[in-house]
Each structure stands twice: as structure tokens, then as C-alpha cells.
Design a protein around this motif. Structure first.
Motif, mmCIF file in Angstrom:
data_model
loop_
_atom_site.group_PDB
_atom_site.id
_atom_site.type_symbol
_atom_site.label_atom_id
_atom_site.label_comp_id
_atom_site.label_asym_id
_atom_site.label_seq_id
_atom_site.Cartn_x
_atom_site.Cartn_y
_atom_site.Cartn_z
ATOM 1 N N CYS A 44 9.372 60.738 66.674
ATOM 2 C CA CYS A 44 7.928 60.862 66.511
ATOM 3 C C CYS A 44 7.584 60.285 65.129
ATOM 4 N N TRP A 59 3.072 59.627 63.025
ATOM 5 C CA TRP A 59 2.365 60.904 63.034
ATOM 6 C C TRP A 59 3.022 61.827 64.045
ATOM 7 N N GLY A 79 2.171 64.869 66.764
ATOM 8 C CA GLY A 79 1.015 65.348 67.500
ATOM 9 C C GLY A 79 -0.026 64.246 67.606
ATOM 10 N N PRO A 80 -1.300 64.594 67.624
ATOM 11 C CA PRO A 80 -2.346 63.572 67.721
ATOM 12 C C PRO A 80 -2.492 62.803 66.417
ATOM 13 N N SER A 94 0.073 59.946 71.435
ATOM 14 C CA SER A 94 0.533 61.180 70.826
ATOM 15 C C SER A 94 1.913 60.967 70.222
ATOM 16 N N HIS A 95 2.156 61.564 69.064
ATOM 17 C CA HIS A 95 3.440 61.484 68.356
ATOM 18 C C HIS A 95 3.773 60.075 67.889
#
Length: 297
Positions: A80, A83, A85-86, A97-98
Motif C-alpha cells: 500500500c 497512501w 486507505g483513501p 484505495s491504498h
């Protein structure tokens, strides 16, 4: 653990390393060393298998994982980045996402092997596609040391003139015997429970696995241990460069909702992740680098 993929060798890289493809031409980097077996995909720079000789696999892979060039792979160690998460709203909408690292095509760097194992590098470098999503120049290197233990180092290098911050995870899926035979210890006592709107909670740093879990623990003070009575082993996990550890199990409700996980898949996996999750991320100035790592033995 990966025999169900039915791979064919296309190119030998070293005595232990080769490129192989499945029936759809999806490419894998396979390590077959006398001390261990391992497998990566160039899609995502993704370790999907690690197994020391005469041991059960340490890394879990879904038997129904989807291998294409579009989505992240269920299991292994997804990366990931940049970033977790979002994406931040200022980057715009419709971003994955990720981050984009786990669905980008990586290249193979150095591969060296010894009597004890193999060290290799996979690389991802900024280009027009990444700059459209995240406006910073970078070089990302996954350095894997594969012996009787597993070490992954994710090296983020700022190649541009602007400073940046990033969030990340080595989203490690560990192979377990069965949840009721597992106990985790060495976690921080403070965590945010993502199943309760990230409510801050405290415990004693240990955890039994008997329900869905999605918690962000403050960084552990030392080693984390996963004791597995069924597999008759204890895994010791040491994370560095992180600000937290995420512990995750989807349990039966989550597993049945995933098209790329068997309904009983939750029974043989547990994620303990080396993560950078704080909203401010980790700062990397121009020309500098930062290393997020996990060591499992």
C-alpha cells in the motif's frame, strides 16, 4: 501453496530464480532455492509465497486470488503506497484505495544468491501515469532477503525537488493453522478499533482470534509474536520505520463477501502489517529516502 497456479518457465535468471507465466501469460518471479521457496508477481511488486524448507508456508495466498493487471492480489504482501486507505481529498477523486503501487508493473533489479538464500530487488519509478495521480518524482524499491527468515524493506526515495509525505503498509497476510490455535502478543496496549469508528481502546498487548478484527495499534515497543499451536511454531515479527501495526481478519462475514477469497479462507490467515497510518504521514525531503520494513522469523 502455489502449485494450483500451473506455471511454465519462460526464462532462467539465476540458478534459483526464473520468470514463469500462468495460462493467461501473467508473469511470476519464482525462487526455488535449497533453503526456501518464494514467489513474486511483477504486478504490484508483490510477494505471494514464502516457505522455508521443511516448514509450513509463512505467507498466505488466497486459493481464489485473481491474477490480472487490474486489481490487487488477495494474499501475500500487498504494498500500500503512497497512501493508506483513501487518498487525500486534495489529490482529487477516483483514485485507487491504498495507492497505486500494488497495481503497478514493477521491474526486476539485482538478484544475488548464496548458500543461505536469495536477495533481490523490485523497483517502481515515477512516470506520467503516477504523476497524474500523485505529483512527485520517486523511486520505490522492494528489497527482499529470503533465507530461513523473511525480511522486506520498502525504500522510498524522493527523486524530485519537492518534499513529500507518504503513508504505506506492508500488508502481510500470515499463514496460520486455525484461529483458535493462535495467540498474538507484544502489541501496543493502545489501538484504534476500525470496526467501532476508530474508537480508541486499550488492552494488554495480546490478542486471541475469535471474531472479525480491524485495528490500528500504536507502534509496538519490541517484537510481536504469533504463537500457533496447530502449526507448532511461533513467528516473531519486528517492524521498523513504521508508526503503527494493523491487525486484520475479515472473519466469515468478510470472507464470504470477497469474490477472491474462499468462504473459509479467514480460517488460515491473519494480517499483521507494518504500517504508516498517521494522517500526517512520513516526511521525505528532496533527495532523501525512508525505509519501512518487516522481519519475520
Amino acid at each position: 501453496m502455489i502449485s494450483h497456479l500451473f506455471l511454465n518457465k519462460t526464462k532462467s535468471l539465476t540458478p534459483s530464480a526464473s520468470l514463469q507465466v500462468d495460462k493467461n501469460g501473467f508473469e511470476f518471479l519464482i525462487i526455488e532455492h535449497k533453503k526456501l521457496a518464494a514467489a513474486f508477481t511483477l504486478h504490484g511488486g508483490h510477494l505471494i509465497h514464502f516457505q522455508p524448507v521443511n516448514q509450513a508456508p509463512i505467507i498466505w495466498l488466497s486459493k481464489t486470488a485473481i491474477f490480472d493487471d487490474q486489481k490487487a492480489i488477495r494474499g501475500g504482501v500487498p504494498i500500500c503506497w503512497p497512501w493508506f486507505g483513501p487518498a487525500s481529498p486534495e489529490l482529487g477523486g477516483n483514485l485507487p484505495s491504498h495507492g497505486f503501487a500494488r497495481t503497478s508493473k514493477w521491474s526486476i533489479g539485482n538478484i544475488e544468491e548464496t548458500e543461505e538464500g536469495v536477495e533481490l530487488e523490485l523497483k517502481l519509478v515515477s512516470d506520467e501515469k503516477t504523476l497524474a495521480m500523485w505529483p512527485y518524482q520517486f523511486e520505490l524499491t522492494l528489497k527482499a532477503s529470503l533465507t530461513e527468515q523473511l525480511q522486506l524493506q520498502l525504500i522510498t526515495e524522493n527523486k524530485g525537488t519537492q518534499n513529500f509525505t507518504y503513508r504505506s503498509a506492508l500488508h502481510t497476510y500470515l499463514n496460520i493453522g486455525t484461529p483458535e490455535a493462535v495467540k498474538v502478543s507484544g502489541l501496543n496496549e493502545t489501538f484504534a478499533n476500525s470496526l467501532q469508528n476508530k474508537q480508541l481502546e486499550t488492552g494488554d498487548g495480546s490478542l486471541a482470534i475469535d471474531q472479525a478484527i480491524d485495528s490500528i495499534y500504536n507502534k509496538a515497543q519490541g517484537e510481536i509474536q504469533l504463537e500457533d499451536q496447530q502449526l507448532q511454531r511461533t513467528l516473531t515479527i519486528t517492524n521498523t520505520g513504521n508508526d503503527s501495526e494493523v491487525v486484520w481478519s475479515p472473519w466469515i462475514e468478510g470472507a464470504t463477501a470477497f469474490a477472491d477469497m474462499p468462504d473459509d479462507g479467514y480460517q488460515t490467515m491473519l494480517c499483521i502489517e507494518s504500517t504508516i497510518t498517521r494522517s500526517e504521514g512520513h516526511f521525505v525531503s528532496s533527495g532523501e529516502q525512508h525505509i519501512l520494513s518487516t522481519l519475520i522469523k
